[in-house]
Design a protein around this motif. Structure first.
Motif, PDB file in Angstrom:
ATOM      1  N   ALA A  16       0.835  -1.210   0.000  1.00 50.92           N
ATOM      2  CA  ALA A  16       0.000   0.000   0.000  1.00 50.92           C
ATOM      3  C   ALA A  16       0.866   1.254   0.000  1.00 50.92           C
ATOM      4  CB  ALA A  16      -0.931  -0.005   1.219  1.00 50.92           C
ATOM      5  N   ALA A  17       1.935   1.222   0.768  1.00 50.93           N
ATOM      6  CA  ALA A  17       2.830   2.384   0.830  1.00 50.93           C
ATOM      7  C   ALA A  17       3.479   2.635  -0.522  1.00 50.93           C
ATOM      8  CB  ALA A  17       3.897   2.167   1.905  1.00 50.93           C
ATOM      9  N   ILE A  18       3.903   1.585  -1.193  1.00 51.44           N
ATOM     10  CA  ILE A  18       4.484   1.753  -2.535  1.00 51.44           C
ATOM     11  C   ILE A  18       3.465   2.424  -3.449  1.00 51.44           C
ATOM     12  CG2 ILE A  18       5.259   0.524  -4.613  1.00 51.44           C
ATOM     13  CD1 ILE A  18       6.655  -1.494  -2.679  1.00 51.44           C
ATOM     14  N   ALA A  19       2.235   1.943  -3.429  1.00 49.47           N
ATOM     15  CA  ALA A  19       1.196   2.510  -4.291  1.00 49.47           C
ATOM     16  C   ALA A  19       0.930   3.974  -3.959  1.00 49.47           C
ATOM     17  CB  ALA A  19      -0.088   1.690  -4.167  1.00 49.47           C
ATOM     18  N   GLU A  20       0.852   4.314  -2.689  1.00 48.84           N
ATOM     19  CA  GLU A  20       0.560   5.686  -2.290  1.00 48.84           C
ATOM     20  C   GLU A  20       1.745   6.622  -2.548  1.00 48.84           C
ATOM     21  OE1 GLU A  20      -2.322   7.022  -1.277  1.00 48.84           O
ATOM     22  OE2 GLU A  20      -3.369   5.109  -1.353  1.00 48.84           O
ATOM     23  N   PHE A  21       2.926   6.247  -2.068  1.00 50.54           N
ATOM     24  CA  PHE A  21       4.105   7.101  -2.243  1.00 50.54           C
ATOM     25  C   PHE A  21       4.459   7.274  -3.720  1.00 50.54           C
ATOM     26  CE2 PHE A  21       5.470   5.685   2.195  1.00 50.54           C
ATOM     27  CZ  PHE A  21       5.235   6.920   2.789  1.00 50.54           C
ATOM     28  N   ALA A  22       4.256   6.241  -4.524  1.00 51.36           N
ATOM     29  CA  ALA A  22       4.604   6.314  -5.950  1.00 51.36           C
ATOM     30  C   ALA A  22       3.856   7.443  -6.646  1.00 51.36           C
ATOM     31  CB  ALA A  22       4.310   4.983  -6.642  1.00 51.36           C
ATOM     32  N   ILE A  23       2.637   7.660  -6.242  1.00 51.82           N
ATOM     33  CA  ILE A  23       1.800   8.659  -6.904  1.00 51.82           C
ATOM     34  C   ILE A  23       1.921  10.039  -6.262  1.00 51.82           C
ATOM     35  CG2 ILE A  23      -0.585   9.261  -7.520  1.00 51.82           C
ATOM     36  CD1 ILE A  23       0.689   6.824  -9.042  1.00 51.82           C
ATOM     37  N   THR A  24       1.936  10.104  -4.936  1.00 50.46           N
ATOM     38  CA  THR A  24       1.874  11.418  -4.286  1.00 50.46           C
ATOM     39  C   THR A  24       3.146  11.801  -3.541  1.00 50.46           C
ATOM     40  OG1 THR A  24       0.736  10.425  -2.389  1.00 50.46           O
ATOM     41  CG2 THR A  24      -0.643  11.408  -4.090  1.00 50.46           C
ATOM     42  N   TYR A  26       6.567  11.507  -0.853  1.00 50.15           N
ATOM     43  CA  TYR A  26       6.681  11.410   0.600  1.00 50.15           C
ATOM     44  C   TYR A  26       5.797  12.439   1.291  1.00 50.15           C
ATOM     45  CZ  TYR A  26       8.579  11.249   5.286  1.00 50.15           C
ATOM     46  OH  TYR A  26       8.686  11.134   6.645  1.00 50.15           O
ATOM     47  N   HIS A  27       5.921  13.677   0.907  1.00 47.76           N
ATOM     48  CA  HIS A  27       5.182  14.740   1.597  1.00 47.76           C
ATOM     49  C   HIS A  27       3.696  14.735   1.260  1.00 47.76           C
ATOM     50  CE1 HIS A  27       8.743  16.344   3.414  1.00 47.76           C
ATOM     51  NE2 HIS A  27       9.346  16.329   2.231  1.00 47.76           N
ATOM     52  N   GLY A  28       3.332  14.255   0.101  1.00 46.81           N
ATOM     53  CA  GLY A  28       1.923  14.241  -0.297  1.00 46.81           C
ATOM     54  C   GLY A  28       1.148  13.035   0.188  1.00 46.81           C
ATOM     55  N   THR A  29       1.832  12.059   0.752  1.00 43.28           N
ATOM     56  CA  THR A  29       1.173  10.842   1.221  1.00 43.28           C
ATOM     57  C   THR A  29       0.968  10.903   2.723  1.00 43.28           C
ATOM     58  OG1 THR A  29       2.157   9.516  -0.544  1.00 43.28           O
ATOM     59  CG2 THR A  29       1.387   8.326   1.398  1.00 43.28           C
ATOM     60  N   SER A  30      -0.244  10.621   3.147  1.00 47.75           N
ATOM     61  CA  SER A  30      -0.522  10.574   4.585  1.00 47.75           C
ATOM     62  C   SER A  30      -0.518   9.120   5.055  1.00 47.75           C
ATOM     63  CB  SER A  30      -1.883  11.205   4.890  1.00 47.75           C
ATOM     64  OG  SER A  30      -2.925  10.380   4.395  1.00 47.75           O
ATOM     65  N   THR A  31      -0.174   8.949   6.305  1.00 43.40           N
ATOM     66  CA  THR A  31      -0.237   7.593   6.867  1.00 43.40           C
ATOM     67  C   THR A  31      -1.689   7.140   6.944  1.00 43.40           C
ATOM     68  OG1 THR A  31      -0.141   8.502   9.110  1.00 43.40           O
ATOM     69  CG2 THR A  31       1.940   7.736   8.127  1.00 43.40           C
ATOM     70  N   LEU A 104       7.999   4.030 -10.167  1.00 40.48           N
ATOM     71  CA  LEU A 104       7.667   5.388  -9.742  1.00 40.48           C
ATOM     72  C   LEU A 104       8.059   5.603  -8.279  1.00 40.48           C
ATOM     73  CD1 LEU A 104       4.203   5.854 -11.495  1.00 40.48           C
ATOM     74  CD2 LEU A 104       6.430   6.751 -12.212  1.00 40.48           C
ATOM     75  N   MET A 105       7.950   4.566  -7.469  1.00 39.92           N
ATOM     76  CA  MET A 105       8.388   4.659  -6.073  1.00 39.92           C
ATOM     77  C   MET A 105       9.879   4.974  -6.018  1.00 39.92           C
ATOM     78  SD  MET A 105       7.617   4.331  -2.838  1.00 39.92           S
ATOM     79  CE  MET A 105       8.882   4.817  -1.682  1.00 39.92           C
ATOM     80  N   GLN A 106      10.653   4.327  -6.870  1.00 36.39           N
ATOM     81  CA  GLN A 106      12.087   4.604  -6.898  1.00 36.39           C
ATOM     82  C   GLN A 106      12.351   6.046  -7.304  1.00 36.39           C
ATOM     83  OE1 GLN A 106      14.405   1.464  -8.875  1.00 36.39           O
ATOM     84  NE2 GLN A 106      12.600   0.197  -8.534  1.00 36.39           N
ATOM     85  N   MET A 107      11.593   6.564  -8.242  1.00 36.66           N
ATOM     86  CA  MET A 107      11.777   7.956  -8.646  1.00 36.66           C
ATOM     87  C   MET A 107      11.469   8.894  -7.481  1.00 36.66           C
ATOM     88  SD  MET A 107      10.488   7.849 -12.607  1.00 36.66           S
ATOM     89  CE  MET A 107      10.909   9.555 -12.935  1.00 36.66           C
ATOM     90  N   GLN A 108      10.470   8.549  -6.672  1.00 38.21           N
ATOM     91  CA  GLN A 108      10.180   9.348  -5.483  1.00 38.21           C
ATOM     92  C   GLN A 108      11.368   9.297  -4.524  1.00 38.21           C
ATOM     93  OE1 GLN A 108       7.805  11.390  -5.145  1.00 38.21           O
ATOM     94  NE2 GLN A 108       6.222  10.714  -6.565  1.00 38.21           N
ATOM     95  N   GLY A 109      11.992   8.132  -4.443  1.00 39.20           N
ATOM     96  CA  GLY A 109      13.179   7.999  -3.602  1.00 39.20           C
ATOM     97  C   GLY A 109      14.310   8.883  -4.077  1.00 39.20           C
TER      98      GLY A 109
END
Length: 172
Positions: A16-24, A26-31, A104-109
């Motif tokens: 779920a975190a990969i899916a959320e962080f990939a799109i929005t 670190y700062h745009g994703t809420s826990t 996309l998660m890696q790009m966020q990283g």
């Protein structure tokens, strides 16, 4: 009714975190969004992980490892040169088409690492994951740095096209 183990919940939270962080990011994703996607409460999520940063790091590490493993499986038993390049290219194409959020998660990283400056654990972790992916491709390509760089340059174009909603190959 079957109970889901803590390990299974943790695994669901990572996906779920990969899916959320990939799109929005670190700062745009809420826990809260991650917890909702998993179907757990926020307090339960924080029993699985100490904080949001820990969730991000685990998700980023998982996405890099999934990519590395995809390349290693693709190159397994393939002789170098053109057959290795084709096998690795096919693996990248499959990743982009079947698991774009992993890339996309890696790009966020990379964005988090860039923001960390020259110091910072985030940058070090991203760099270590990248180097494992590099080696998974570099060795099958005959340890040719130019060929490996070209492979990843094309891959990054695919990642970028995916990120902006264009199909791979749209830049041709």
């Amino acid at each position: 009714m079957d109970r889901i183990s803590t390990q299974e919940r943790r695994e669901s939270a990572v996906r779920a975190a990969i899916a959320e962080f990939a799109i929005t990011g670190y700062h745009g994703t809420s826990t809260a969004a991650i917890a909702k996607r998993v179907g757990v409460s926020q307090p339960y999520l924080f029993r699985l992980f100490p904080d949001k940063r820990a969730i991000f790091v685990v998700a980023l590490t998982r996405s890099a490892e999934d990519t590395r493993l995809a390349f290693e499986r693709a190159a397994d038993g393939v002789e170098g040169g053109e057959p290795a390049l084709q096998a690795l290219t096919n693996a990248y194409t499959r990743l982009i088409s079947t698991r774009p959020k992993t890339l996309l998660m890696q790009m966020q990283g990379y964005a988090v690492a860039a923001a960390a400056g020259t110091q910072g654990d985030d940058r070090i972790g991203v760099r270590a994951g990248w180097m494992r992916i590099w080696e998974a491709v570099h060795l099958p390509l005959g340890a040719d740095a130019d060929r490996t760089a070209s492979f990843f340059a094309c891959g990054m174009l695919g990642n970028t096209l995916t990120a902006i909603g264009l199909p791979p190959g749209a830049g041709k």
